[in-house]
Design a protein around this motif. Structure first.
Motif, PDB file in Angstrom:
ATOM      1  N   THR A  20       0.803  -1.230   0.000  1.00 16.84           N
ATOM      2  CA  THR A  20       0.000   0.000   0.000  1.00 16.84           C
ATOM      3  C   THR A  20       0.832   1.274   0.000  1.00 16.84           C
ATOM      4  O   THR A  20       0.353   2.339  -0.389  1.00 16.84           O
ATOM      5  CB  THR A  20      -0.911   0.056   1.239  1.00 16.84           C
ATOM      6  N   GLY A  21       2.084   1.192   0.488  1.00 20.92           N
ATOM      7  CA  GLY A  21       2.817   2.408   0.824  1.00 20.92           C
ATOM      8  C   GLY A  21       2.568   2.741   2.290  1.00 20.92           C
ATOM      9  O   GLY A  21       1.621   2.225   2.902  1.00 20.92           O
ATOM     10  N   VAL A  22       3.439   3.566   2.846  1.00 14.59           N
ATOM     11  CA  VAL A  22       3.348   3.896   4.277  1.00 14.59           C
ATOM     12  C   VAL A  22       2.292   4.968   4.511  1.00 14.59           C
ATOM     13  O   VAL A  22       2.209   5.942   3.760  1.00 14.59           O
ATOM     14  CB  VAL A  22       4.722   4.371   4.800  1.00 14.59           C
ATOM     15  N   GLY A  23       1.491   4.776   5.548  1.00 11.79           N
ATOM     16  CA  GLY A  23       0.559   5.823   5.978  1.00 11.79           C
ATOM     17  C   GLY A  23      -0.899   5.451   5.775  1.00 11.79           C
ATOM     18  O   GLY A  23      -1.253   4.630   4.916  1.00 11.79           O
ATOM     19  N   LEU A  24      -1.745   6.088   6.596  1.00 10.85           N
ATOM     20  CA  LEU A  24      -3.192   5.828   6.595  1.00 10.85           C
ATOM     21  C   LEU A  24      -3.842   6.127   5.266  1.00 10.85           C
ATOM     22  O   LEU A  24      -4.702   5.384   4.796  1.00 10.85           O
ATOM     23  CB  LEU A  24      -3.846   6.727   7.647  1.00 10.85           C
ATOM     24  N   HIS A  25      -3.451   7.266   4.670  1.00 10.26           N
ATOM     25  CA  HIS A  25      -4.087   7.698   3.417  1.00 10.26           C
ATOM     26  C   HIS A  25      -3.867   6.654   2.324  1.00 10.26           C
ATOM     27  O   HIS A  25      -4.806   6.252   1.627  1.00 10.26           O
ATOM     28  CB  HIS A  25      -3.532   9.061   2.989  1.00 10.26           C
ATOM     29  N   ALA A  26      -2.607   6.188   2.201  1.00  9.00           N
ATOM     30  CA  ALA A  26      -2.267   5.227   1.152  1.00  9.00           C
ATOM     31  C   ALA A  26      -2.937   3.880   1.421  1.00  9.00           C
ATOM     32  O   ALA A  26      -3.506   3.257   0.514  1.00  9.00           O
ATOM     33  CB  ALA A  26      -0.752   5.068   1.082  1.00  9.00           C
ATOM     34  N   ALA A  27      -2.871   3.430   2.685  1.00 11.07           N
ATOM     35  CA  ALA A  27      -3.453   2.120   3.018  1.00 11.07           C
ATOM     36  C   ALA A  27      -4.967   2.133   2.800  1.00 11.07           C
ATOM     37  O   ALA A  27      -5.546   1.162   2.282  1.00 11.07           O
ATOM     38  CB  ALA A  27      -3.118   1.755   4.465  1.00 11.07           C
ATOM     39  N   THR A  28      -5.627   3.222   3.185  1.00 14.92           N
ATOM     40  CA  THR A  28      -7.087   3.303   3.034  1.00 14.92           C
ATOM     41  C   THR A  28      -7.473   3.264   1.554  1.00 14.92           C
ATOM     42  O   THR A  28      -8.369   2.498   1.143  1.00 14.92           O
ATOM     43  CB  THR A  28      -7.620   4.596   3.686  1.00 14.92           C
ATOM     44  N   TYR A  29      -6.781   4.044   0.749  1.00 12.97           N
ATOM     45  CA  TYR A  29      -7.121   4.103  -0.673  1.00 12.97           C
ATOM     46  C   TYR A  29      -6.846   2.760  -1.358  1.00 12.97           C
ATOM     47  O   TYR A  29      -7.719   2.214  -2.054  1.00 12.97           O
ATOM     48  CB  TYR A  29      -6.325   5.211  -1.375  1.00 12.97           C
ATOM     49  N   GLU A  30      -5.636   2.233  -1.170  1.00  9.86           N
ATOM     50  CA  GLU A  30      -5.246   1.017  -1.891  1.00  9.86           C
ATOM     51  C   GLU A  30      -6.110  -0.178  -1.488  1.00  9.86           C
ATOM     52  O   GLU A  30      -6.519  -0.974  -2.333  1.00  9.86           O
ATOM     53  CB  GLU A  30      -3.761   0.702  -1.635  1.00  9.86           C
ATOM     54  N   LEU A  31      -6.399  -0.282  -0.206  1.00 12.79           N
ATOM     55  CA  LEU A  31      -7.222  -1.395   0.270  1.00 12.79           C
ATOM     56  C   LEU A  31      -8.655  -1.281  -0.257  1.00 12.79           C
ATOM     57  O   LEU A  31      -9.254  -2.270  -0.707  1.00 12.79           O
ATOM     58  CB  LEU A  31      -7.194  -1.406   1.801  1.00 12.79           C
ATOM     59  N   SER A  32      -9.193  -0.079  -0.222  1.00 13.40           N
ATOM     60  CA  SER A  32     -10.565   0.127  -0.735  1.00 13.40           C
ATOM     61  C   SER A  32     -10.643  -0.251  -2.210  1.00 13.40           C
ATOM     62  O   SER A  32     -11.593  -0.923  -2.635  1.00 13.40           O
ATOM     63  CB  SER A  32     -10.989   1.594  -0.585  1.00 13.40           C
ATOM     64  N   GLU A  33      -9.663   0.192  -2.974  1.00 17.81           N
ATOM     65  CA  GLU A  33      -9.638  -0.125  -4.406  1.00 17.81           C
ATOM     66  C   GLU A  33      -9.577  -1.638  -4.618  1.00 17.81           C
ATOM     67  O   GLU A  33     -10.302  -2.190  -5.439  1.00 17.81           O
ATOM     68  CB  GLU A  33      -8.407   0.513  -5.059  1.00 17.81           C
ATOM     69  N   GLN A  34      -8.691  -2.308  -3.874  1.00 17.46           N
ATOM     70  CA  GLN A  34      -8.500  -3.746  -4.054  1.00 17.46           C
ATOM     71  C   GLN A  34      -9.775  -4.513  -3.691  1.00 17.46           C
ATOM     72  O   GLN A  34     -10.177  -5.441  -4.386  1.00 17.46           O
ATOM     73  CB  GLN A  34      -7.326  -4.223  -3.186  1.00 17.46           C
ATOM     74  N   LEU A  35     -10.426  -4.111  -2.608  1.00 15.47           N
ATOM     75  CA  LEU A  35     -11.619  -4.837  -2.161  1.00 15.47           C
ATOM     76  C   LEU A  35     -12.832  -4.516  -3.018  1.00 15.47           C
ATOM     77  O   LEU A  35     -13.810  -5.267  -3.032  1.00 15.47           O
ATOM     78  CB  LEU A  35     -11.914  -4.525  -0.681  1.00 15.47           C
ATOM     79  N   HIS A  36     -12.759  -3.417  -3.750  1.00 21.45           N
ATOM     80  CA  HIS A  36     -13.853  -3.072  -4.659  1.00 21.45           C
ATOM     81  C   HIS A  36     -13.920  -4.081  -5.814  1.00 21.45           C
ATOM     82  O   HIS A  36     -14.994  -4.460  -6.256  1.00 21.45           O
ATOM     83  CB  HIS A  36     -13.640  -1.657  -5.205  1.00 21.45           C
ATOM     84  N   GLY A  37     -12.762  -4.544  -6.250  1.00 20.65           N
ATOM     85  CA  GLY A  37     -12.729  -5.406  -7.436  1.00 20.65           C
ATOM     86  C   GLY A  37     -12.628  -6.898  -7.153  1.00 20.65           C
ATOM     87  O   GLY A  37     -12.753  -7.708  -8.071  1.00 20.65           O
ATOM     88  N   HIS A  38     -12.373  -7.282  -5.892  1.00 22.42           N
ATOM     89  CA  HIS A  38     -12.139  -8.696  -5.581  1.00 22.42           C
ATOM     90  C   HIS A  38     -12.864  -9.092  -4.301  1.00 22.42           C
ATOM     91  O   HIS A  38     -13.085  -8.256  -3.440  1.00 22.42           O
ATOM     92  CB  HIS A  38     -10.640  -8.969  -5.373  1.00 22.42           C
ATOM     93  N   ARG A  39     -13.166 -10.386  -4.202  1.00 22.11           N
ATOM     94  CA  ARG A  39     -13.789 -10.903  -2.974  1.00 22.11           C
ATOM     95  C   ARG A  39     -12.775 -11.818  -2.280  1.00 22.11           C
ATOM     96  O   ARG A  39     -12.270 -12.771  -2.891  1.00 22.11           O
ATOM     97  CB  ARG A  39     -15.052 -11.684  -3.351  1.00 22.11           C
ATOM     98  N   TYR A  40     -12.458 -11.520  -1.034  1.00 22.97           N
ATOM     99  CA  TYR A  40     -11.490 -12.336  -0.285  1.00 22.97           C
ATOM    100  C   TYR A  40     -12.155 -12.983   0.922  1.00 22.97           C
ATOM    101  O   TYR A  40     -13.068 -12.414   1.528  1.00 22.97           O
ATOM    102  CB  TYR A  40     -10.309 -11.465   0.183  1.00 22.97           C
ATOM    103  N   ASP A  41     -11.637 -14.178   1.285  1.00 20.19           N
ATOM    104  CA  ASP A  41     -12.110 -14.837   2.506  1.00 20.19           C
ATOM    105  C   ASP A  41     -11.387 -14.280   3.723  1.00 20.19           C
ATOM    106  O   ASP A  41     -11.896 -14.345   4.836  1.00 20.19           O
ATOM    107  CB  ASP A  41     -11.844 -16.345   2.415  1.00 20.19           C
ATOM    108  N   LEU A  42     -10.162 -13.769   3.493  1.00 16.63           N
ATOM    109  CA  LEU A  42      -9.389 -13.219   4.610  1.00 16.63           C
ATOM    110  C   LEU A  42      -8.365 -12.207   4.081  1.00 16.63           C
ATOM    111  O   LEU A  42      -7.677 -12.477   3.095  1.00 16.63           O
ATOM    112  CB  LEU A  42      -8.641 -14.345   5.342  1.00 16.63           C
ATOM    113  N   VAL A  43      -8.285 -11.068   4.764  1.00 11.08           N
ATOM    114  CA  VAL A  43      -7.229 -10.092   4.480  1.00 11.08           C
ATOM    115  C   VAL A  43      -6.273 -10.109   5.678  1.00 11.08           C
ATOM    116  O   VAL A  43      -6.702  -9.944   6.825  1.00 11.08           O
ATOM    117  CB  VAL A  43      -7.792  -8.672   4.278  1.00 11.08           C
TER     118      VAL A  43
END
Ligand SMILES: O=C(O)c1cccc(C(=O)CC[C@H]2O[C@@H](n3cnc4c(=O)[nH]cnc43)[C@H](O)[C@@H]2O)c1
Length: 202
Positions: free
Chosen positions: A28-51
């Motif tokens: 994601t890169g370091v920091g809340l802003h990067a982690a929030t954006y990258e994770l949201s994007e990833q979960l928008h397009g994929h379904r995971y059983d566990l992160v």
């Protein structure tokens, strides 16, 4: 089981990834802003059983944790979003600016299967050696550790209703800015072993 392995930097999880490259990996890169954006994007397009979020962290003095210890985060919070005045920290909730819960608690059963300390963590935007500020955060939250991305995992995965777990290995004492006193190598080695043990057990 479809697993997403998340880390702020490649360095923190590359040992595991090189030995077992078959899971989806998100740096994601370091920091809340990067982690929030990258994770949201990833979960928008994929379904995971566990992160699984894996990273290093600082331990607060008095937590009883040692360098290299690996912990599972039971609850996390946006530790420095709010106000700091007269040496006291107040969260958005205390200021009446948010109705969301202060603590983002991991409700998923997987954490109970982990044979490691279950801790309280805060996620902060500024690493500092300014002792009064560190003490104000400690007084407010009484957390064991701090990171710069953990609350993003808890917040986004809870909103998206995806099971998650946050593993952190202790690389330093909170407030210690002398990198020669950090134990990054030991922390990363122990973290990668814990990630492997967790994934192998699933
Ligand atoms: O060299 C610096 O000035 C510097 C400033 C901020 C962070 C770093 C890191 O190397 C930490 C990167 C990474 O590790 C987590 N981490 C580790 N220790 C702490 C801490 O004491 N407080 C908060 N976060 C910590 C964090 O999640 C970052 O992703 C270097």
């Amino acid at each position: 089981m479809k697993i997403l392995l998340v880390s702020a930097t490649q360095l923190e999880i590359q040992d595991y990834v090189l030995s077992a490259p078959h899971h989806d990996i998100l740096i994601t890169g370091v920091g809340l802003h990067a982690a929030t954006y990258e994770l949201s994007e990833q979960l928008h397009g994929h379904r995971y059983d566990l992160v699984i979020q894996a990273g290093v962290a600082g331990a607060f003095e008095g937590s009883g944790l040692k360098m290299g210890d690996v912990v599972a985060v039971k609850q996390d919070a946006f530790g420095d979003i709010g106000s700091y005045e007269a040496n006291q920290f107040h969260s958005l909730q205390q200021l009446g600016l948010s109705t969301e819960k202060e603590w983002l608690v991991n409700p998923h059963n997987i954490i109970n299967k982990l044979q490691m300390p279950h801790v309280k963590s805060i996620t902060i935007n500024t690493v500092t050696d300014y002792t009064p500020y560190v003490q104000a955060l400690q007084q407010k939250w009484q957390a064991d550790i701090e990171s710069m991305e953990g609350a993003a995992l808890h917040y986004v995965c809870t909103k998206k209703n995806v099971p998650f777990v946050q593993l952190r290995a202790i690389s330093n004492v909170v407030g210690e800015r002398d990198k020669t006193k950090w134990m990054l190598g030991t922390a990363i080695a122990n973290l990668n072993a814990a990630v492997k043990a967790l994934i192998d057990s699933l």
